[in-house]
Design an enzyme around this catalytic site. Structure first.
Site, short mmCIF file in Angstrom:
data_model
loop_
_atom_site.label_atom_id
_atom_site.label_comp_id
_atom_site.label_asym_id
_atom_site.label_seq_id
_atom_site.Cartn_x
_atom_site.Cartn_y
_atom_site.Cartn_z
N GLY A 16 -35.34 6.00 -1.98
CA GLY A 16 -34.02 5.91 -2.35
C GLY A 16 -33.26 7.26 -2.63
CB SER A 41 -33.77 0.51 2.35
OG SER A 41 -33.09 0.36 1.09
CB VAL A 68 -40.34 1.60 -1.18
CG1 VAL A 68 -39.60 2.90 -0.80
CG2 VAL A 68 -39.58 0.70 -2.31
CE1 TYR A 159 -34.15 -1.68 -12.60
CE2 TYR A 159 -33.97 -1.77 -14.99
CZ TYR A 159 -33.88 -0.95 -13.86
OH TYR A 159 -33.53 0.35 -13.94
CB ALA A 161 -41.73 -7.31 -15.88
CE LYS A 163 -37.02 0.49 -12.76
NZ LYS A 163 -36.91 1.75 -11.90
P1 NAD Z 1 -28.77 3.13 -6.95
O1 NAD Z 1 -28.53 1.53 -6.80
O2 NAD Z 1 -27.43 3.96 -6.68
O3 NAD Z 1 -29.94 3.87 -6.09
C1 NAD Z 1 -30.93 3.03 -5.88
C2 NAD Z 1 -31.50 3.50 -4.53
O4 NAD Z 1 -32.86 2.82 -4.10
C3 NAD Z 1 -30.53 3.30 -3.48
O5 NAD Z 1 -30.36 4.51 -2.67
C4 NAD Z 1 -31.18 2.41 -2.65
O6 NAD Z 1 -30.73 2.21 -1.06
C5 NAD Z 1 -32.51 2.57 -2.78
N1 NAD Z 1 -33.27 1.28 -2.66
C6 NAD Z 1 -33.15 0.00 -3.05
N2 NAD Z 1 -34.21 -0.80 -2.23
C7 NAD Z 1 -34.90 0.04 -1.56
C8 NAD Z 1 -35.95 -0.32 -0.88
N3 NAD Z 1 -36.64 -1.49 -0.56
N4 NAD Z 1 -36.64 0.60 0.00
C9 NAD Z 1 -36.11 2.05 -0.19
N5 NAD Z 1 -34.99 2.43 -0.88
C10 NAD Z 1 -34.34 1.33 -1.57
O7 NAD Z 1 -29.39 3.35 -8.34
P2 NAD Z 1 -29.52 4.37 -9.35
O8 NAD Z 1 -28.84 3.97 -10.61
O9 NAD Z 1 -29.36 5.41 -8.63
O10 NAD Z 1 -31.09 4.00 -9.75
C11 NAD Z 1 -32.07 4.90 -9.30
C12 NAD Z 1 -33.50 4.50 -10.19
O11 NAD Z 1 -33.27 4.77 -11.28
C13 NAD Z 1 -33.75 3.10 -9.77
O12 NAD Z 1 -35.24 3.14 -10.02
C14 NAD Z 1 -33.30 2.54 -11.26
O13 NAD Z 1 -33.88 1.55 -11.56
C15 NAD Z 1 -33.66 3.74 -12.26
N6 NAD Z 1 -32.78 3.67 -13.50
C16 NAD Z 1 -31.57 3.62 -13.36
C17 NAD Z 1 -30.86 3.81 -14.41
C18 NAD Z 1 -29.10 3.83 -14.49
O14 NAD Z 1 -28.63 3.58 -15.46
N7 NAD Z 1 -28.26 3.94 -13.28
C19 NAD Z 1 -31.19 3.58 -15.80
C20 NAD Z 1 -32.64 3.41 -15.80
C21 NAD Z 1 -33.61 3.45 -14.51
#
Ligand code: NAD
Length: 251
Positions: A16, A41, A68, A159, A161, A163
């Site tokens: 991602g 993706s 993934v 979500y 669970a 994480k």
């Molecule tokens: P985002 O939605 O901007 O990015 C997520 C990325 O994952 C995207 O590029 C998407 O295309 C990719 N993705 C989704 N499903 C996929 C798959 N099946 N195969 C390959 N790629 C895939 O979100 P973000 O905020 O940048 O989140 C990134 C990570 O950080 C995530 O794991 C999210 O759970 C975690 N996170 C985010 C926050 C927040 O506040 N933004 C907080 C805690 C954790």
């Protein structure tokens, strides 16, 4: 002491890795000298644009389309990364999705999909990098968990669970491969300004800010700099840890 090319000679795969937190990690690793494999993706345009920008600046970036959650597709992607770059030193499991709802209304599909992408996706990538990292007796794996994987959050049983599962998987894997020079850590971001949190209403965002000791949401750079530190030689004796990057929210 870190210099500004402290990841030179290293190859990193960021899942991602085209936008949001993953996009910033990709860009930051490339700035610090790493060659980067960008997994995506749906975000093909963003992935291509980021790779073009890195390559134009004299770095090396290649994009890989892969879901993934698909075990065999991940194997093929990682085999291709190792073929294209010669090796893989750093894996960042960042790809993630949300499908929020209260338990009463959450469908089975919403549970399964989030577990498949967030948790099984992380397993799939770790599984397929293990052999080559063991062989080279070196590796850095950084899994992106969340503050809600530690503390829970109403409306996010699926979500949280996934994480929390990532944290258990990180610690177990760290115990398995530590002796072989592979470090496995997790970052637990708090609320970070990205597309994922953009969908929240202003009322929810305001309530979130009030629950953060530092009184503000985090930025993608806050997470990217922590990931770069964990990927660096300065973190060679750190493994099995969950680093909260959350403005104090997880205290
Ligand atoms: P985002 O939605 O901007 O990015 C997520 C990325 O994952 C995207 O590029 C998407 O295309 C990719 N993705 C989704 N499903 C996929 C798959 N099946 N195969 C390959 N790629 C895939 O979100 P973000 O905020 O940048 O989140 C990134 C990570 O950080 C995530 O794991 C999210 O759970 C975690 N996170 C985010 C926050 C927040 O506040 N933004 C907080 C805690 C954790």
């Amino acid at each position: 002491m870190l210099n500004n090319t402290f990841l030179e000679g290293k190859t990193a795969l960021i899942t991602g890795g085209a936008k949001g937190i993953g996009g910033k990690i990709t860009e930051t690793f490339a700035q610090y000298g790493a060659a980067v494999a960008i997994n995506y993706s749906g975000s093909e345009d963003a992935a291509r644009e980021l790779a073009d920008k890195i390559n134009a600046a004299g770095g090396k970036a290649v994009i890989y389309k892969c879901n993934v959650a698909d075990f065999n597709a991940v194997k093929e992607m990682i085999d291709n990364v190792i073929k294209d770059f010669g090796k893989l030193d750093i894996l960042v499991n960042n790809a993630g999705i949300t499908k929020d709802n209260l338990m009463l209304r959450m469908g089975e599909d919403d549970f399964d999909r989030v577990i498949d992408v967030n948790l099984k996706g992380c397993f799939n990538c770790m599984k397929h990098v293990t052999r080559s990292m063991l062989k080279q007796k070196y590796g850095k794996i950084i899994n992106i968990s969340s503050v809600v994987g530690v503390h829970g959050n109403a409306g996010q049983v699926n979500y949280s669970a996934s994480k929390a599962g990532i944290i258990g998987m990180t610690k177990s894997m760290a115990k398995e491969v530590g002796v072989k020079g592979i470090c496995v850590n997790a970052i637990a971001p708090g609320f970070i300004e990205t597309d994922m949190t953009e969908v929240l209403s202003e009322d929810v965002k305001s309530a979130i800010r009030q629950s953060i000791p530092m009184g503000k949401m985090g930025t993608v750079d806050d997470i990217a700099q922590t990931a770069a530190f964990l990927a660096s030689s300065s973190a060679d004796y750190i493994t099995g840890q969950v680093i909260g990057v959350d403005g104090g929210m997880g205290m």
